[in-house]
Write a protein that holds these residues in place. Structure first.
Motif, mmCIF file in Angstrom:
data_model
loop_
_atom_site.group_PDB
_atom_site.id
_atom_site.type_symbol
_atom_site.label_atom_id
_atom_site.label_comp_id
_atom_site.label_asym_id
_atom_site.label_seq_id
_atom_site.Cartn_x
_atom_site.Cartn_y
_atom_site.Cartn_z
ATOM 1 N N ALA A 45 0.826 -1.200 0.000
ATOM 2 C CA ALA A 45 0.000 0.000 0.000
ATOM 3 C C ALA A 45 0.860 1.248 0.000
ATOM 4 O O ALA A 45 0.551 2.251 -0.622
ATOM 5 C CB ALA A 45 -0.918 -0.006 1.213
ATOM 6 N N THR A 64 4.800 -0.250 -10.771
ATOM 7 C CA THR A 64 5.190 -1.642 -10.547
ATOM 8 C C THR A 64 6.411 -2.042 -11.344
ATOM 9 O O THR A 64 7.045 -3.040 -11.032
ATOM 10 C CB THR A 64 4.023 -2.574 -10.908
ATOM 11 O OG1 THR A 64 3.613 -2.289 -12.247
ATOM 12 C CG2 THR A 64 2.851 -2.336 -9.977
ATOM 13 N N GLU A 467 -3.735 0.233 -6.840
ATOM 14 C CA GLU A 467 -3.548 -1.211 -6.850
ATOM 15 C C GLU A 467 -4.913 -1.882 -6.909
ATOM 16 O O GLU A 467 -5.877 -1.433 -6.272
ATOM 17 C CB GLU A 467 -2.788 -1.655 -5.612
ATOM 18 C CG GLU A 467 -1.365 -1.122 -5.575
ATOM 19 C CD GLU A 467 -0.635 -1.525 -4.301
ATOM 20 O OE1 GLU A 467 -1.120 -2.459 -3.637
ATOM 21 O OE2 GLU A 467 0.381 -0.901 -3.991
ATOM 22 N N GLN A 468 -5.002 -2.959 -7.672
ATOM 23 C CA GLN A 468 -6.277 -3.596 -7.973
ATOM 24 C C GLN A 468 -7.028 -3.989 -6.708
ATOM 25 O O GLN A 468 -8.245 -3.798 -6.597
ATOM 26 C CB GLN A 468 -6.031 -4.834 -8.850
ATOM 27 C CG GLN A 468 -7.306 -5.470 -9.397
ATOM 28 C CD GLN A 468 -8.025 -4.579 -10.401
ATOM 29 O OE1 GLN A 468 -7.385 -3.803 -11.094
ATOM 30 N NE2 GLN A 468 -9.349 -4.683 -10.442
ATOM 31 N N GLU A 469 -6.297 -4.508 -5.707
ATOM 32 C CA GLU A 469 -6.972 -4.997 -4.515
ATOM 33 C C GLU A 469 -7.473 -3.852 -3.628
ATOM 34 O O GLU A 469 -8.202 -4.091 -2.649
ATOM 35 C CB GLU A 469 -6.039 -5.918 -3.709
ATOM 36 C CG GLU A 469 -4.800 -5.233 -3.150
ATOM 37 C CD GLU A 469 -3.642 -5.286 -4.132
ATOM 38 O OE1 GLU A 469 -2.514 -5.052 -3.709
ATOM 39 O OE2 GLU A 469 -3.900 -5.579 -5.326
ATOM 40 N N LYS A 470 -7.119 -2.611 -3.960
ATOM 41 C CA LYS A 470 -7.554 -1.487 -3.124
ATOM 42 C C LYS A 470 -8.652 -0.650 -3.786
ATOM 43 O O LYS A 470 -9.027 0.394 -3.268
ATOM 44 C CB LYS A 470 -6.362 -0.592 -2.784
ATOM 45 C CG LYS A 470 -5.331 -1.286 -1.911
ATOM 46 C CD LYS A 470 -4.233 -0.340 -1.492
ATOM 47 C CE LYS A 470 -3.243 -1.050 -0.573
ATOM 48 N NZ LYS A 470 -2.160 -0.135 -0.136
ATOM 49 N N LYS A 472 -11.778 -1.334 -4.130
ATOM 50 C CA LYS A 472 -12.954 -1.357 -3.272
ATOM 51 C C LYS A 472 -12.570 -2.005 -1.958
ATOM 52 O O LYS A 472 -11.973 -3.070 -1.934
ATOM 53 C CB LYS A 472 -14.103 -2.149 -3.923
ATOM 54 C CG LYS A 472 -14.729 -1.488 -5.140
ATOM 55 C CD LYS A 472 -15.912 -2.304 -5.655
ATOM 56 C CE LYS A 472 -16.548 -1.627 -6.871
ATOM 57 N NZ LYS A 472 -17.723 -2.384 -7.391
ATOM 58 N N LYS A 473 -12.930 -1.333 -0.855
ATOM 59 C CA LYS A 473 -12.628 -1.927 0.443
ATOM 60 C C LYS A 473 -13.687 -1.502 1.453
ATOM 61 O O LYS A 473 -14.397 -0.506 1.241
ATOM 62 C CB LYS A 473 -11.235 -1.542 0.928
ATOM 63 C CG LYS A 473 -11.022 -0.063 1.153
ATOM 64 C CD LYS A 473 -9.603 0.191 1.618
ATOM 65 C CE LYS A 473 -9.350 1.677 1.850
ATOM 66 N NZ LYS A 473 -7.983 1.940 2.341
ATOM 67 N N ILE A 546 -11.018 5.309 -6.002
ATOM 68 C CA ILE A 546 -11.286 4.113 -5.212
ATOM 69 C C ILE A 546 -12.491 4.385 -4.330
ATOM 70 O O ILE A 546 -12.815 5.546 -4.028
ATOM 71 C CB ILE A 546 -10.083 3.694 -4.345
ATOM 72 C CG1 ILE A 546 -9.684 4.826 -3.387
ATOM 73 C CG2 ILE A 546 -8.915 3.239 -5.171
ATOM 74 C CD1 ILE A 546 -8.634 4.415 -2.371
ATOM 75 N N THR A 548 -14.477 3.349 -0.651
ATOM 76 C CA THR A 548 -14.363 2.760 0.677
ATOM 77 C C THR A 548 -15.708 2.848 1.366
ATOM 78 O O THR A 548 -16.311 3.937 1.443
ATOM 79 C CB THR A 548 -13.301 3.490 1.521
ATOM 80 O OG1 THR A 548 -12.051 3.436 0.837
ATOM 81 C CG2 THR A 548 -13.177 2.849 2.893
#
Length: 1086
Positions: A45, A64, A467-470, A472-473, A546, A548
């Motif tokens: 992160a 990256t 970053e793809q995993e961030k 949606k959280k 993003i 949240t």
């Protein structure tokens, strides 16, 4: 020096290719072992820049594909970076007379993508395709059949990939050779005696340096240098300051190439003395001197020459103007050479050499200048910048003269531009953009060398990306907590950050604000803060966002019971932990012991976690130990919060080990001890037990004490009834109502005091049969060292004839003694004595043992054995028998039998003894058909009795020496029939009385025997296997020589027919076996 046969003008030896590594080079500065190492960042992160890059204090510069110069490069092949040299080319000297047919200039670099290579020769790129002699293998440049006129010069390796290009240091290729002297005869040199002379060497062409020596008249007679003769290693000439008659002769100059070791010799130069007089004296004239300016690299060795002609021969001296010649210096060749090893900057200055004789003096001065090649003080490092930022690189190098700096970009000189500034090693590029990315090199150089420093500039320019995993959280928190949700896109340049809740922009206040790094912080969260939050990052290249989702729940509460408990070792307990939480949350329970997580698998089965309900958990502790006392924590973890509570557990058990045991006072039988109490483990100590250990005890033993019972409140006691002069260790064991604890650490080893011995020897005895005539033998059981009570321990042996009054006493000083022998020639055998044995040591005499009666030794036997008989059993054995005679004072312990052959001397007599009451013996190992003389006498400890009368007997003749021959055998199943020719004895051998057939199974040692008077026998082989059979003749002289062994297999099973029967003949004379197959041979024919 060693020289082989040398011919003027001809080379003597050859050398292989030589590589020269310069003292300072860019390869030394930039090879893989000296480059700085950088750590690879974790791409999470928050990405951290490599230490190799300039720290921009931003979090937007970590795409990256970012690369870093570090050992991590080899671990992550996705990281891309420009070329870095691992090996740069070295200077090469190539001998022209070598058998080597190629030159290899090495170059190796790493990079991703893998770098490519090309080479420069004297600044011009080499076309590999147009010259068959050139090839490139990986980065190494290979020249086949190198030619000096085409290939000598300076070479550089160029390596490049998609990120840029860098140049290696320059490497030179030289050709080492040594030409031949001119073959023309040299003119004679003639001077007057006393005049100075110079013989010219005129060396041939060569490369690199050569050394000089001179041959006088013929090889290998070399000119020896002294104060009168000098060979200059600068000019090669031979200088003779004052010629004399011994100098007349032929002189040859010999030169040697320092790299190839090749040697050549000049034509001879004749030298004569003129006959028109002798040269008078004259002042010195300096013919050889060092240059007016001598330059030398720091750390090298400097040699300065100075030699003068003159009559008388001048002496040479040296000095440094305005200073002192370095202490490390050496004067060589009769002071004609000043050598300064490992020259330093402070050695520079003006040096003077002076030549002086009785006619005058002359001097020369020159300047020594010491330089250093450039070396780095500060180098440039790989850097990444955002588009539009300022690049500032500074490279610093020191050297003498002071180095200048210049810059290369991708191997091409960098020119000043509107955005580019270069001042004194500082490079600045304003408002960098993508076109500025590439490989840069800073060159520091002076007239003595150049060094290269390389680094890569990476200019970042990209639209924001998360970053793809961030993307949606979800964040779940409890009321009143603080929440921070990050918004850190990767972008260059830095993007602007904005936040929305739903469709409305977030309004900042005291409780809600946007942090400088773009994160959103909410203090004292409430239900009204729940919702969907959107963060957007935007720069000139694009935007991204993003989402949240934040949920606010009620805080979790915990209840742990019981809070404080006391247990006894061996009991069990259950700790219960309950959680009150929001129903939308899942809970997880964690148990700790004294702050550390409980490892249920490694606790020996004492701990067990029980989860009966979703909102509670129990910890069971079984068979509790002292080590389980402490604080037990229960932590409840949800996605929103974490709460914990602790319970205290006290464990009662046996006491801990008492403290160190100290010996306060020691006597011969007591020791006063003190100790400190150990832990009572929550149960008061009721008593102590005192234990001791000595070299004579079986481990630790409880000792008697004063007081007899040691209370739990006491910290000292006295051990009693100890043995004097014994080393003891002591320890203390505590007990309470629960049990007995572990013992203390043993005290130091201490010895009790000495005392008079109190223990008398036991089992005093002796006997008439245990000594020689006129001896009284007294024995006893030695007193153990445990009871000797001191040093100087020994025994007092007291004895007197029975019925007398006075005691005789003898001292035995050995503490290990167990016997005393008293000899009295006047005492008859078997005289009774009263005996007692006492003890003593340095402290005094101890007690005696009880009195016992012991008789003196008996006498030797007085009678000879009677009725001695000798019977010959065989050629090697005789049976001897006798009758013992009863004795009153000399009971025999056994008998000695003496025997010898007739006509032999007494000295050859052999003897053998029997023991006890034996009255016969068999003598063996005798000679056949020989007459023996035999006597017998008795013996005991006192001596030998008289011998018996001589018995004479002859051994039987020797057994037959010839073995049975021509053995034939027939086998029918397990039945074997044997037949052989009879054995005939020789004249000096016993007659044959019959035969023995010995047979045994192979692998066994015991043989079975069949005796027969015939020359045939039947043998039954009972078991399956191979049998070994042999035949011997027997006679009264014993068994004769055995026949050769026969190997016969034994068969079992059905009936054996005639067709299965075989006949075998074995001839011992020819050692051969003939097998005859008989179709029909009846077994009765044997």
């Amino acid at each position: 020096m060693e020289y082989s046969d040398a011919v003027p003008g001809q080379p003597i030896s050859h050398a292989a290719v030589l590589r020269i590594k310069p003292g300072t080079s860019s390869s030394a500065q930039f090879n893989s072992r000296s480059r700085p190492r950088f750590s690879s960042p974790s791409l999470g992160a928050i990405s951290l820049l490599s230490p190799g890059w300039r720290d921009t204090a931003q979090h937007y510069h970590s795409p990256t594909n970012l690369y870093h110069f570090s050992e991590a490069v080899g671990q992550d092949e996705s990281i891309e970076y420009g070329p870095v040299f691992l090996q740069e080319p070295d200077d090469v000297i190539f001998p022209t007379d070598t058998n080597e047919k190629k030159v290899v200039l090495s170059c190796e670099a790493r990079g991703n993508p893998a770098p490519s290579y090309r080479w420069l020769h004297n600044g011009t790129e080499i076309n590999m395709e147009n010259n068959y002699r050139y090839s490139l293998i990986e980065g190494n440049f290979i020249i086949l059949s190198p030619l000096e006129e085409k290939d000598s010069g300076r070479y550089q390796c160029v390596t490049y990939n998609s990120f840029g290009t860098i140049l290696s240091r320059e490497a030179s290729l030289q050709f080492a050779y040594l030409g031949n002297f001119s073959g023309r005869a040299r003119s004679a040199v003639s001077v007057r005696e006393g005049q100075g002379v110079v013989l010219m060497c005129s060396p041939p062409s060569h490369s690199p340096e050569i050394t000089y020596s001179w041959v006088f008249n013929e090889f290998p007679s070399f000119v020896a240098e002294d104060s009168r003769r000098f060979i200059s290693q600068e000019t090669g000439n031979l200088y003779i300051s004052k010629a004399q008659a011994s100098d007349v002769g032929s002189y040859i100059c010999l030169v040697k190439n320092t790299m190839t070791n090749a040697r050549v010799m000049s034509p001879p130069t004749p030298f004569t003395l003129r006959d028109d007089g002798v040269m008078g004296e004259y002042e010195p004239k300096i013919e050889v001197h060092f240059p007016y300016t001598v330059t030398a690299a720091k750390g090298t060795t400097v040699k300065m020459e100075c030699f003068a002609l003159g009559n008388p021969v001048p002496t040479i001296s040296w000095r440094k103007i305005g200073g002192f010649i370095p202490i490390k210096s050496h004067l060589r060749k009769s002071q004609a050479v000043l050598e300064i090893p490992t020259v330093q900057l402070e050695d520079a200055g003006t040096y003077e050499c002076k030549a002086e004789n009785s006619r005058g003096k002359n001097a020369f001065r020159g300047q020594l200048q010491v330089y250093t090649q450039p070396h780095w003080v500060e180098k440039i490092n790989n850097t990444q910048l955002d588009s539009g930022e300022l690049l500032r690189w500074e490279c610093k190098a020191s050297g003498k003269p002071r180095p200048t700096h210049r810059w290369l970009k991708n191997g091409i000189p960098l020119q000043p531009q509107s955005r580019v500034e270069m001042i004194n090693g500082v490079l600045m590029i304003h408002n960098v953009n993508l076109s500025d990315s590439g490989m840069y090199q800073c060159l520091a150089e002076n007239i003595h060398g150049v060094i290269y420093g390389s680094a890569e500039l990476k200019v970042l320019a990209s639209a924001p990306v998360f970053e793809q995993e961030k993307l949606k959280k979800t964040i779940v928190i409890t009321k009143g907590q603080e929440v921070i949700t990050e918004c850190k896109p990767h972008a260059s340049p830095k993007p602007t950050i904005s936040w929305k809740k739903g469709d409305k922009a977030v309004r900042q206040n005291k409780r809600i604000n946007i942090l400088p790094d773009g994160s959103l912080r909410i203090l004292n969260a409430s239900k009204s803060d729940e919702g969907r939050y959107i963060c957007q990052g935007e720069n000139a290249f694009g935007s991204a966002e993003i989402v949240t989702s934040i949920f606010v729940t009620e805080p979790t509460r915990i209840e742990l019971t019981p809070k404080r408990t006391e247990l006894t070792v061996g009991e069990s307990i259950v700790l219960s932990c309950k959680a009150m939480h929001d129903t939308i949350l899942d809970v997880t329970f964690y148990w700790t012991f004294n702050g550390q997580p409980v490892d249920f698998e490694k606790e020996g089965g004492h701990f067990e976690s029980i989860r009966a309900q979703a909102s509670s958990a129990d910890l069971m502790i079984r068979n509790i130990l002292l080590m389980h006392a402490g604080r037990y924590g229960c932590r409840v973890q949800t996605t929103a919060d974490s709460v914990s509570d602790e319970a205290e557990l006290l464990v009662r058990g046996p006491p801990g080990s008492p403290g160190v045991v100290i010996v306060e006072e020691i006597t011969e039988s007591t020791a006063t001890l003190s100790w400190s109490p150990g832990a009572d483990n929550h149960s008061p100590i009721t008593s102590y037990n005192l234990q001791a250990r000595s070299p004579f005890s079986l481990g630790w033993q409880t000792v008697k004490t004063v007081p007899e019972i040691i209370g739990g409140d006491m910290e000292s006691a006295t051990a009693i009834d100890l043995n004097p002069w014994v080393e003891y260790e002591f320890r203390v064991v505590a007990s309470n109502s629960i049990g007995t604890g572990d013992p203390s650490v043993p005290s130091r080893v201490i010895r009790t005091s000495e005392a008079v011995p109190k223990t008398a020897p036991a089992n005093v005895s002796g006997g008439s049969g245990s000594g020689r005539r006129n001896e009284l033998v007294i024995t006893w059981e030695p007193v153990s060292e445990e009871f000797q009570n001191g040093e100087g321990f020994g025994y007092i042996v007291a004895f007197r004839p029975n019925g007398t009054r006075g005691w005789k006493e003898k001292m035995v000083t050995s503490s290990d003694a167990s016997k005393f022998i008293y000899r009295d020639e006047s005492a008859p055998p078997l005289t009774p004595f009263e005996v007692k044995v006492g003890v003593y040591n340095n402290k005094g005499d101890g007690p005696f043992s009880p009195i016992v009666v012991i008789c003196s030794s008996e006498g030797e036997p007085s009678s000879a054995p009677a009725d001695v008989k000798a019977i010959s059993l065989s050629a090697s054995e005789i049976l001897v028998a006798w009758k013992p005679v009863k004795e009153s004072l000399g009971r025999p312990q056994g008998f000695e039998v003496s025997y010898r052959k007739d006509m032999e001397q007494e000295e050859t007599t052999e003897k053998v003894k029997t023991e006890g009451n034996e009255s016969s013996i068999i003598l063996s190992g005798l000679e056949g058909n020989a007459l023996y003389h035999i006597t017998v006498r008795a013996y005991n400890n006192a001596g030998y009795g008289p011998p018996s009368s001589i018995a004479r007997v002859s051994t039987k003749k020797s057994p037959p020496s010839q073995p049975p021959s021509n053995i034939e055998w027939m086998q029918d199943g397990s039945q074997v029939s044997l037949a052989w020719e009879p054995v005939r004895s020789l004249a000096n051998e016993s007659d044959v009385m019959g035969y023995k057939v010995l047979y045994r199974q192979e692998g066994h040692s015991n043989s079975q025997v069949i005796e027969t008077q015939k020359t045939s026998a039947e043998v039954h082989l009972p078991d399956v296997g191979v049998y070994i059979i042999e035949v011997r003749a027997c006679s009264e002289g014993g068994d004769g020589t055995a026949s050769s062994q026969i190997r016969v297999p034994s068969f079992t099973g059905g009936k054996i027919t005639n067709a299965q029967t075989t006949i075998h003949t074995f001839s011992t004379s020819s050692s051969s076996v003939t097998l005859l197959l008989a179709l029909i041979v009846p077994s009765t024919s044997w």
